[in-house]
Design a protein around this motif. Sequence first.
Motif, PDB file in Angstrom:
ATOM      1  N   GLU A  26      46.323  41.227  42.556  1.00  0.00           N
ATOM      2  CA  GLU A  26      47.773  41.083  42.411  1.00  0.00           C
ATOM      3  C   GLU A  26      48.165  39.608  42.320  1.00  0.00           C
ATOM      4  O   GLU A  26      49.055  39.242  41.549  1.00  0.00           O
ATOM      5  CB  GLU A  26      48.494  41.764  43.566  1.00  0.00           C
ATOM      6  N   GLN A  27      47.513  38.763  43.114  1.00  0.00           N
ATOM      7  CA  GLN A  27      47.775  37.329  43.037  1.00  0.00           C
ATOM      8  C   GLN A  27      47.397  36.800  41.656  1.00  0.00           C
ATOM      9  O   GLN A  27      48.124  35.992  41.078  1.00  0.00           O
ATOM     10  CB  GLN A  27      46.979  36.567  44.091  1.00  0.00           C
ATOM     11  N   ALA A  28      46.270  37.241  41.126  1.00  0.00           N
ATOM     12  CA  ALA A  28      45.810  36.776  39.815  1.00  0.00           C
ATOM     13  C   ALA A  28      46.765  37.237  38.715  1.00  0.00           C
ATOM     14  O   ALA A  28      47.013  36.494  37.764  1.00  0.00           O
ATOM     15  CB  ALA A  28      44.397  37.284  39.546  1.00  0.00           C
ATOM     16  N   ALA A  29      47.291  38.447  38.848  1.00  0.00           N
ATOM     17  CA  ALA A  29      48.210  38.963  37.831  1.00  0.00           C
ATOM     18  C   ALA A  29      49.507  38.148  37.782  1.00  0.00           C
ATOM     19  O   ALA A  29      50.144  38.060  36.736  1.00  0.00           O
ATOM     20  CB  ALA A  29      48.512  40.426  38.107  1.00  0.00           C
ATOM     21  N   ALA A  30      49.884  37.558  38.902  1.00  0.00           N
ATOM     22  CA  ALA A  30      51.127  36.785  38.965  1.00  0.00           C
ATOM     23  C   ALA A  30      50.969  35.373  38.404  1.00  0.00           C
ATOM     24  O   ALA A  30      51.969  34.694  38.149  1.00  0.00           O
ATOM     25  CB  ALA A  30      51.618  36.714  40.409  1.00  0.00           C
ATOM     26  N   LEU A  31      49.741  34.943  38.195  1.00  0.00           N
ATOM     27  CA  LEU A  31      49.495  33.585  37.710  1.00  0.00           C
ATOM     28  C   LEU A  31      49.341  33.558  36.190  1.00  0.00           C
ATOM     29  O   LEU A  31      48.887  34.533  35.599  1.00  0.00           O
ATOM     30  CB  LEU A  31      48.209  33.026  38.337  1.00  0.00           C
ATOM     31  N   PRO A  32      49.693  32.437  35.569  1.00  0.00           N
ATOM     32  CA  PRO A  32      49.427  32.295  34.139  1.00  0.00           C
ATOM     33  C   PRO A  32      47.930  32.078  33.912  1.00  0.00           C
ATOM     34  O   PRO A  32      47.197  31.720  34.843  1.00  0.00           O
ATOM     35  CB  PRO A  32      50.228  31.042  33.748  1.00  0.00           C
ATOM     36  N   ALA A  33      47.503  32.320  32.685  1.00  0.00           N
ATOM     37  CA  ALA A  33      46.087  32.149  32.353  1.00  0.00           C
ATOM     38  C   ALA A  33      45.649  30.719  32.662  1.00  0.00           C
ATOM     39  O   ALA A  33      46.368  29.764  32.388  1.00  0.00           O
ATOM     40  CB  ALA A  33      45.847  32.470  30.884  1.00  0.00           C
ATOM     41  N   GLY A  34      44.495  30.600  33.283  1.00  0.00           N
ATOM     42  CA  GLY A  34      43.984  29.280  33.630  1.00  0.00           C
ATOM     43  C   GLY A  34      42.837  29.382  34.613  1.00  0.00           C
ATOM     44  O   GLY A  34      42.344  30.469  34.933  1.00  0.00           O
ATOM     45  N   ARG A  35      42.426  28.223  35.122  1.00  0.00           N
ATOM     46  CA  ARG A  35      41.278  28.172  36.037  1.00  0.00           C
ATOM     47  C   ARG A  35      41.525  28.914  37.340  1.00  0.00           C
ATOM     48  O   ARG A  35      40.646  29.619  37.845  1.00  0.00           O
ATOM     49  CB  ARG A  35      40.934  26.722  36.369  1.00  0.00           C
ATOM     50  N   GLU A  36      42.715  28.729  37.900  1.00  0.00           N
ATOM     51  CA  GLU A  36      43.008  29.362  39.192  1.00  0.00           C
ATOM     52  C   GLU A  36      42.978  30.886  39.070  1.00  0.00           C
ATOM     53  O   GLU A  36      42.427  31.584  39.925  1.00  0.00           O
ATOM     54  CB  GLU A  36      44.365  28.890  39.704  1.00  0.00           C
ATOM     55  N   ARG A  37      43.562  31.409  37.999  1.00  0.00           N
ATOM     56  CA  ARG A  37      43.567  32.847  37.777  1.00  0.00           C
ATOM     57  C   ARG A  37      42.147  33.366  37.568  1.00  0.00           C
ATOM     58  O   ARG A  37      41.759  34.391  38.117  1.00  0.00           O
ATOM     59  CB  ARG A  37      44.421  33.187  36.568  1.00  0.00           C
ATOM     60  N   GLN A  42      37.370  36.316  39.490  1.00  0.00           N
ATOM     61  CA  GLN A  42      35.952  36.299  39.849  1.00  0.00           C
ATOM     62  C   GLN A  42      35.764  36.659  41.321  1.00  0.00           C
ATOM     63  O   GLN A  42      34.843  37.390  41.681  1.00  0.00           O
ATOM     64  CB  GLN A  42      35.343  34.939  39.563  1.00  0.00           C
ATOM     65  N   LYS A  43      36.647  36.178  42.184  1.00  0.00           N
ATOM     66  CA  LYS A  43      36.569  36.498  43.610  1.00  0.00           C
ATOM     67  C   LYS A  43      36.750  38.008  43.817  1.00  0.00           C
ATOM     68  O   LYS A  43      36.047  38.624  44.621  1.00  0.00           O
ATOM     69  CB  LYS A  43      37.631  35.720  44.374  1.00  0.00           C
ATOM     70  N   ALA A  44      37.692  38.617  43.077  1.00  0.00           N
ATOM     71  CA  ALA A  44      37.911  40.064  43.181  1.00  0.00           C
ATOM     72  C   ALA A  44      36.663  40.823  42.736  1.00  0.00           C
ATOM     73  O   ALA A  44      36.287  41.822  43.359  1.00  0.00           O
ATOM     74  CB  ALA A  44      39.118  40.474  42.346  1.00  0.00           C
ATOM     75  N   ARG A  45      36.005  40.360  41.681  1.00  0.00           N
ATOM     76  CA  ARG A  45      34.765  41.000  41.233  1.00  0.00           C
ATOM     77  C   ARG A  45      33.682  40.894  42.293  1.00  0.00           C
ATOM     78  O   ARG A  45      32.923  41.842  42.523  1.00  0.00           O
ATOM     79  CB  ARG A  45      34.272  40.353  39.940  1.00  0.00           C
ATOM     80  N   GLN A  46      33.584  39.733  42.934  1.00  0.00           N
ATOM     81  CA  GLN A  46      32.586  39.557  43.984  1.00  0.00           C
ATOM     82  C   GLN A  46      32.838  40.507  45.148  1.00  0.00           C
ATOM     83  O   GLN A  46      31.894  41.057  45.729  1.00  0.00           O
ATOM     84  CB  GLN A  46      32.589  38.116  44.476  1.00  0.00           C
TER      85      GLN A  46
END
Length: 66
Positions: A26-37, A42-46
């Motif tokens: 959910e945090q990643a979905a709220a961010l624009p495309a980029g390194r942080e997202r 990747q953290k969610a996949r891990q």
Amino acid sequence: MFKRRRFKQQLTLQDRLAAWSKAVQEQAAALPAGRERDALIQKARQVEIASHLDDWAKSPGLQPPK
């Protein structure tokens, strides 16, 4: 010598990993495309891989012989 503080988990590891993965996605979905997202995705996949490894470790095929 220090005594370890014991903490009884209220939720199972599977539940905690699933909740954490959902929150990170959910945090990643709220961010624009980029390194942080990308890092959050990747953290969610891990976390999902850790959940699958826990399932694998608890599978009946890996139980010690009786």
